[in-house]
Design an enzyme around this catalytic site. Structure first.
Site, short mmCIF file in Angstrom:
data_model
loop_
_atom_site.label_atom_id
_atom_site.label_comp_id
_atom_site.label_asym_id
_atom_site.label_seq_id
_atom_site.Cartn_x
_atom_site.Cartn_y
_atom_site.Cartn_z
N ASN A 115 17.73 -47.33 42.34
CA ASN A 115 17.68 -48.23 41.23
C ASN A 115 16.50 -48.37 40.62
OD1 ASN A 115 18.00 -49.70 43.82
ND2 ASN A 115 17.36 -51.36 42.42
N ASP A 128 13.14 -46.20 50.01
CA ASP A 128 12.58 -47.51 49.74
C ASP A 128 11.11 -47.73 50.30
OD1 ASP A 128 15.20 -49.41 48.64
OD2 ASP A 128 15.75 -47.89 50.10
N VAL A 175 19.38 -50.99 50.75
CA VAL A 175 19.26 -52.15 51.74
C VAL A 175 17.99 -52.14 52.65
CG1 VAL A 175 20.44 -53.84 53.59
CG2 VAL A 175 21.89 -52.36 51.79
N HIS A 176 17.15 -53.19 52.67
CA HIS A 176 15.85 -53.19 53.32
C HIS A 176 16.02 -53.51 54.72
CE1 HIS A 176 14.12 -53.80 48.96
NE2 HIS A 176 14.53 -52.45 48.90
N HIS A 226 23.24 -56.40 49.17
CA HIS A 226 23.86 -55.35 48.27
C HIS A 226 25.32 -54.96 49.06
CE1 HIS A 226 20.47 -54.92 46.39
NE2 HIS A 226 19.56 -54.37 47.36
N TYR A 240 8.18 -48.47 43.34
CA TYR A 240 8.50 -49.76 42.92
C TYR A 240 7.61 -50.05 41.66
CZ TYR A 240 11.91 -50.35 46.30
OH TYR A 240 13.12 -50.43 47.27
#
Length: 487
Positions: free
Chosen positions: A239, A174, A362-363, A334, A204
């Site tokens: 995603n 991410d 998950v950040h 999530h 992103y």
């Protein structure tokens, strides 16, 4: 007995008591009885993308100069790389010149060129070149482009497949292209990592619209070049790579990702570049796709069943799985999104004694104990995760730095399966020492500074059990007094 002697005896007794107390406490930590939710709060670097005119996105000078250079493993065992780059003025050559001496390129390989459109954005000319037949544990120099606009880089091939081959993997997920992302990447580049295992959600770019989607793929490609041109990044999709945008007429999932980032999927007999496997040094790495069908009889399910049969722990003792959506996650963000993949594959992970599963999405950062929930069904069985020595450790590392910000709301109370969790940006390293143990570190980006925050000794699921408990106990004591919990 004198007063001085009495005081000395008392002090010795107290030191013995403290030592025993410390030992018992650390044993509890090592055996999974101490759960930690970090209270650290980040205060700097807002989650906004770096402006396009920033120097980190600067394109190389010269007519048709290659840009956005990155490499990944090109075969099953590490004797090949796929080198990718973009040219913008014209297709130019897809040739890679390479050799083992700087400025002496006595070999060449021919690649292919492609491009794509996304809404009204027209990509540059995307080049992919397979360079194979390489020697293990060798530094190669390579050159792409022509004339004054050519560019030169290098990479190091891994050691040959061997159970005791040491190797250092970096793990990032991410990432995005914010100042936090830059901090993560710069810190990783100081870590000594040799290959990145990337657990999805790259640029992103899907946070943008219309032509800006493609533009932000270009800036991200230039952003990662400082690392990805010199060492393989092993890709998995998240995603944010789906990019299903019907309002723009874009309905083909993973379009930008698949054009830009090839994988050696055919080498592992996969039917899709979204799931595949490689072997590197002493590790067997399986990449799964959280957003492709994976239930019984689907292509990914059938492929994974066969890939587990190909794993040879005598040659590659370290069995690592990458996916995007974590199947154990105690963050409100999530929560339980990975439950369907857990139901499909967790029993296989336990049966095959997978060492560790890395995920993103998950950040935040979270580490589990060795647990499983494979006995539960709708009519019977234990409904909660239970300790399981054959299960992997689950690590969520979706904390690369993207513009959506941190996931700061953990569920309360902390579940028994969760060992450590913190909502901060950072990266991880897995330093494989030999067939029996590896060192794992999670490094927090502490307001711009690299701070080692969570670490443990990882014992190999196959060899540690085969070598008996004496070896484990011998290392266990040293690890306890080094403030590192073994698993």
């Amino acid at each position: 007995m004198t007063m001085t002697e009495a005081k000395m005896m008392c002090m010795c007794f107290l030191l013995v008591q403290l030592s025993i107390t410390f030992f018992v406490f650390m044993c509890c930590v090592g055996n999974g009885n101490a759960r930690i939710t970090s209270a650290f709060v980040r205060s700097e670097f807002p989650s906004v993308d770096i402006p396009i005119d920033h120097e980190v996105f600067a394109v190389p000078k010269g007519y048709n100069a290659p840009q956005q250079v990155h490499i990944t493993q090109g075969d099953y065992d590490g004797k090949a790389v796929i080198i990718s780059w973009v040219t913008t003025d014209e297709p130019g050559t897809s040739k890679v010149q390479y050799g083992t001496s700087e400025n002496a390129y006595d070999h060449a390989a021919e690649g292919t060129t492609t491009n794509y459109t996304f809404y009204k954005y027209q990509s540059g000319y995307i080049h992919h070149c397979l360079v194979d037949g390489l020697e293990f544990d060798t530094k190669y120099y390579y050159k792409i482009g022509t004339g004054d606009s050519s560019r030169e880089f290098w990479f190091q091939t891994p050691p040959k497949i061997d159970p005791d081959a040491p190797y250092v993997f970096g793990i990032i997920g991410d990432l995005g292209q914010t100042y936090n992302s830059l901090s993560t990447l710069e810190h990783y580049m100081q870590s000594g990592g040799q290959t990145i295992l990337f657990v999805g959600d790259l640029s992103y770019a899907d946070r943008y619209q219309y032509n800006d989607v493609g533009v932000r793929w270009d800036t991200w490609g230039q952003f990662i070049e400082q690392s990805a041109a010199y060492q393989p990044w092993i890709w998995s999709a998240g995603n944010h790579e789906i990019e299903y945008m019907p309002y723009m007429g874009e309905v083909v999932p993973f379009k930008s990702y698949l054009y830009r980032f090839p994988t050696p999927y055919e080498a592992s007999k996969s039917s899709s570049p979204l799931w595949y496997a490689i072997r590197r040094a002493s590790a067997h790495i399986i990449v799964l796709s959280s957003y492709s069908p994976f239930v019984t009889y689907t292509p990914q399910w059938l492929w994974l069943a066969e890939e587990f049969k190909r794993v040879d722990r005598e040659k590659t003792p370290w069995l690592i799985v990458l996916m995007h959506v974590p199947i154990y996650n105690s963050n409100e963000a999530h929560f339980m999104e990975g439950e369907s993949m857990r139901a499909a594959f967790e029993s296989w992970f336990v049966l095959n004694k997978v060492d560790v599963v890395f995920a993103g999405h998950v950040h935040a950062y979270e580490r589990s104990y060795r647990i499983s929930n494979i006995h539960y069904c709708v009519s019977s069985g234990d409904p909660y995760p239970v300790p399981d020595k054959s299960a992997p450790i689950y690590l969520t590392v979706g904390d690369g730095g993207n513009q959506e910000g941190l996931a700061g709301r953990f569920r309360d109370p902390q579940p028994d399966y969760s060992a450590f969790r913190e909502a901060s940006y950072g990266h991880s390293t897995l330093e494989i020492k030999n067939r029996t143990h590896a060192f794992y570190h999670w490094n927090r980006n502490d307001d711009g500074k690299r701070v080692p925050t969570d670490s443990f000794v990882l014992y190999n699921q196959y060899w540690a059990s085969n070598e008996g408990s004496w070896t484990q106990k011998k290392h266990h004591l040293g690890d306890l007094f080094g403030w590192t919990a073994p698993y």
